[in-house]
Write an enzyme that holds these catalytic residues in place. Structure first.
Site, PDB file in Angstrom:
ATOM      1  N   TYR A 110       0.692  -1.098   0.017  1.00  9.09           N
ATOM      2  CA  TYR A 110      -0.071   0.059   0.090  1.00  9.09           C
ATOM      3  C   TYR A 110       0.902   1.260  -0.081  1.00  9.09           C
ATOM      4  CZ  TYR A 110      -3.273   3.523   1.687  1.00  9.09           C
ATOM      5  OH  TYR A 110      -4.333   4.644   2.235  1.00  9.09           O
ATOM      6  N   ASP A 166       9.337   2.918  -0.796  1.00  4.71           N
ATOM      7  CA  ASP A 166       8.208   3.545   0.127  1.00  4.71           C
ATOM      8  C   ASP A 166       8.536   3.261   1.626  1.00  4.71           C
ATOM      9  OD1 ASP A 166       4.838   3.690   0.117  1.00  4.71           O
ATOM     10  OD2 ASP A 166       6.246   4.705   1.476  1.00  4.71           O
ATOM     11  N   LYS A 220       5.152   9.705   8.830  1.00  6.30           N
ATOM     12  CA  LYS A 220       5.125   8.911   9.950  1.00  6.30           C
ATOM     13  C   LYS A 220       6.305   9.585  10.925  1.00  6.30           C
ATOM     14  CE  LYS A 220       2.656   5.324   8.127  1.00  6.30           C
ATOM     15  NZ  LYS A 220       1.169   4.958   8.463  1.00  6.30           N
TER      16      LYS A 220
HETATM   17  P1  KE4 Z   1      -0.521   8.665   4.503  1.00  4.71           P
HETATM   18  O1  KE4 Z   1      -1.258   9.196   3.333  1.00  4.71           O
HETATM   19  O2  KE4 Z   1      -1.557   7.669   5.391  1.00  4.71           O
HETATM   20  O3  KE4 Z   1       0.333   9.469   5.577  1.00  4.71           O
HETATM   21  O4  KE4 Z   1       0.636   7.607   4.175  1.00  4.71           O
HETATM   22  C1  KE4 Z   1       0.178   6.365   3.123  1.00  4.71           C
HETATM   23  C2  KE4 Z   1       1.135   5.406   3.313  1.00  4.71           C
HETATM   24  C3  KE4 Z   1       2.156   5.270   2.342  1.00  4.71           C
HETATM   25  N1  KE4 Z   1       2.921   4.256   2.312  1.00  4.71           N
HETATM   26  C4  KE4 Z   1       3.149   3.223   3.338  1.00  4.71           C
HETATM   27  C5  KE4 Z   1       3.957   2.058   3.079  1.00  4.71           C
HETATM   28  C6  KE4 Z   1       2.019   3.431   4.253  1.00  4.71           C
HETATM   29  O5  KE4 Z   1       1.735   2.598   5.142  1.00  4.71           O
HETATM   30  C7  KE4 Z   1       0.906   4.557   4.109  1.00  4.71           C
HETATM   31  C8  KE4 Z   1      -0.162   4.618   5.103  1.00  4.71           C
HETATM   32  N2  KE4 Z   1      -0.050   3.533   6.253  1.00  4.71           N
HETATM   33  C9  KE4 Z   1      -1.439   3.193   6.891  1.00  4.71           C
HETATM   34  C10 KE4 Z   1      -1.176   1.952   7.889  1.00  4.71           C
HETATM   35  N3  KE4 Z   1      -0.984   0.844   7.184  1.00  4.71           N
HETATM   36  C11 KE4 Z   1      -1.893   4.387   7.481  1.00  4.71           C
HETATM   37  C12 KE4 Z   1      -2.809   4.302   8.462  1.00  4.71           C
HETATM   38  C13 KE4 Z   1      -4.318   4.433   8.020  1.00  4.71           C
HETATM   39  O6  KE4 Z   1      -4.472   4.430   6.682  1.00  4.71           O
HETATM   40  O7  KE4 Z   1      -5.227   5.080   8.619  1.00  4.71           O
END
Ligand code: KE4
Length: 430
Positions: A143, A238, A266
């Site tokens: 993801y 990523d 994060k």
């Molecule tokens: P954000 O747009 O949520 O800040 O980041 C997206 C993203 C991009 N790349 C990786 C590897 C990620 O894990 C994420 C977002 N992670 C999720 C948890 N698996 C965020 C939690 C959520 O969607 O509420």
């Protein structure tokens, strides 16, 4: 007692889709009422009914130091008094860009944005602008945020063009997104053979953590580095989750594989909204206003988020032993689960990142992750929650350990996990 959470959830559902501002928070796959959190400190979160929980979600990764670390809070409070946002360049942005370049040397030049999604979307655009190619390869089960072109799953055979994974994404927007299988070199080789000189980049989570934690098999990342180099494509790591989590220099330091572009989020923001994309100068020179790849953001690099990010990274830089401490704590949890559950579950762990899959299979890719018994996972989630332990409300997320988790927290967690697997038999099913 979760009276207030229940009441808030009912009201929330009237004004917010599903009652939450991010889907996983709705506890949909675990069948419980989501806990509305009112405060946090160290390893603990406190819900609106006053229940204190040991937190292993850590806000999905940012909380490597634990909640509300004193130094960060104090610096942020002082920064707030100087103003919340200027929409103009600040010294903080220079300090953070330099710090990122120092800690992650492959990121010679970086751009701050406000989320991981923005970082990935922009990195892909920079890669396409630099290579003048349109296609990208991603991996099934990885993801990368919710930008249209990356919300895809493989078409039939898993190796064809992708179909959107979400309503509202025109098929046309995913035409250039090819999907390979994580840890399957031949699936990548096939796509490069079928799309000669058309692939701008391969984007990968160097440790997958969005199908649960799935580690790269030996040589897989090195293979991706080689095949992209040999085909004029870029390699994008990523590291939104693994950045500053696996090591100070992230997965690329841990595995000694250097990508062309990296995305961060994060921990980089210390819990405030920050995403980062960056890499080789010759690529990032393509980004506006220096180059023709447009990208912008009202709150990019804002003084409050950069203050939290800088202080967090400074603390990690001053105390590199944190990574050994984190890994030792997570290893204790891994061992406790294995001792009680035996072969009925698969525990994947790297450093302070781990997942317990409710399957007796070895989980090394999306297919094997899907073999998990999600009802069993939900059963264990509930048991832990009822014993004051807050873990990811989905089998396909990760468990995060922070520097604030005490030996007592870990011992208690191991005891509760041991009791669970012992009392409910294999798979965690009653
Ligand atoms: P954000 O747009 O949520 O800040 O980041 C997206 C993203 C991009 N790349 C990786 C590897 C990620 O894990 C994420 C977002 N992670 C999720 C948890 N698996 C965020 C939690 C959520 O969607 O509420």
């Amino acid at each position: 007692m979760v009276t207030k959470s229940k009441e808030l959830f009912e009201t929330a559902k009237r004004y917010i889709p599903g009652g939450v501002n991010s889907p996983v928070r709705a506890f949909g796959s675990v069948g419980r009422t989501p806990r509305f959190i009112s405060s946090s400190h160290g390893s603990r979160i406190v819900d609106v009914d006053g229940n204190e929980l040991i937190d292993y979600v850590c806000s999905w990764g940012p909380g490597i130091l634990g909640h509300a670390p004193g130094r960060v809070i104090e610096k942020v409070q002082r920064a707030c008094e100087r103003g919340l946002t200027f929409g103009a360049p600040t010294e903080n942005e220079v300090v953070l860009a330099e710090l990122i370049a120092e800690l992650v040397p492959s990121i010679e030049v970086s751009r701050l944005v406000s989320s991981g999604t923005e970082a990935v979307m922009s990195a892909v655009r920079a890669a396409r602008g630099y290579t003048r190619r349109d296609k990208i390869i991603k991996f099934k089960g990885c993801y990368h945020g919710h930008s249209d072109g990356l919300l895809v799953k493989a078409g039939s055979g898993a190796l064809t063009t992708s179909v959107p994974d979400s309503a509202g994404v025109p098929v046309d927007y995913t035409r250039h997104t090819l999907t390979a299988l994580y840890n399957d070199k031949s699936s990548v080789e096939k796509l490069f053979r079928e799309n000669p000189d058309q692939i701008a980049a391969v984007i990968v989570e160097p440790v997958a953590a969005n199908m649960g934690v799935v580690l790269p098999e030996a040589g897989f990342l090195e293979f991706l580095r080689e095949i992209t180099k040999n085909n004029g494509a870029l390699l994008i790591f990523d590291e939104v989750i693994t950045g500053f989590r696996l090591a100070l220099g992230g997965a690329q330091e841990y595995f000694h594989v250097t990508p062309d572009l990296t995305t961060l989020g994060k921990i980089a923001g210390g819990g405030m909204p920050i995403g980062v994309y960056g890499g080789k100068r010759e690529i990032m020179e393509m980004v506006s206003p220096e180059g023709p790849v447009y990208q912008a953001g009202t709150l990019s690099g804002n003084p409050i988020a950069t203050t939290a990010g800088i202080e967090t990274l400074q603390i990690l830089k001053e105390d590199p032993d944190i990574y050994k401490r984190l890994s030792e704590k997570a290893e204790k949890i891994e061992k406790a689960v294995k001792a009680a559950a035996g072969e009925s579950v698969c525990v994947n762990r790297i450093g302070s990142l781990l997942s317990v899959f409710f399957t007796s299979e070895r989980v090394s890719d999306y297919e094997s992750a899907l073999s998990s018994d999600t009802a069993g996972y939900a059963d264990c989630f509930s048991y832990l929650l009822d014993h004051g332990i807050y873990t990811a409300p989905s089998q396909f997320e990760a468990m995060f350990v922070s520097d604030a988790h005490t030996e007592e927290d870990i011992a208690y967690t191991c005891r509760v996990l041991g009791d669970y697997y012992t009392s409910v038999g294999s798979y965690g099913r009653v």
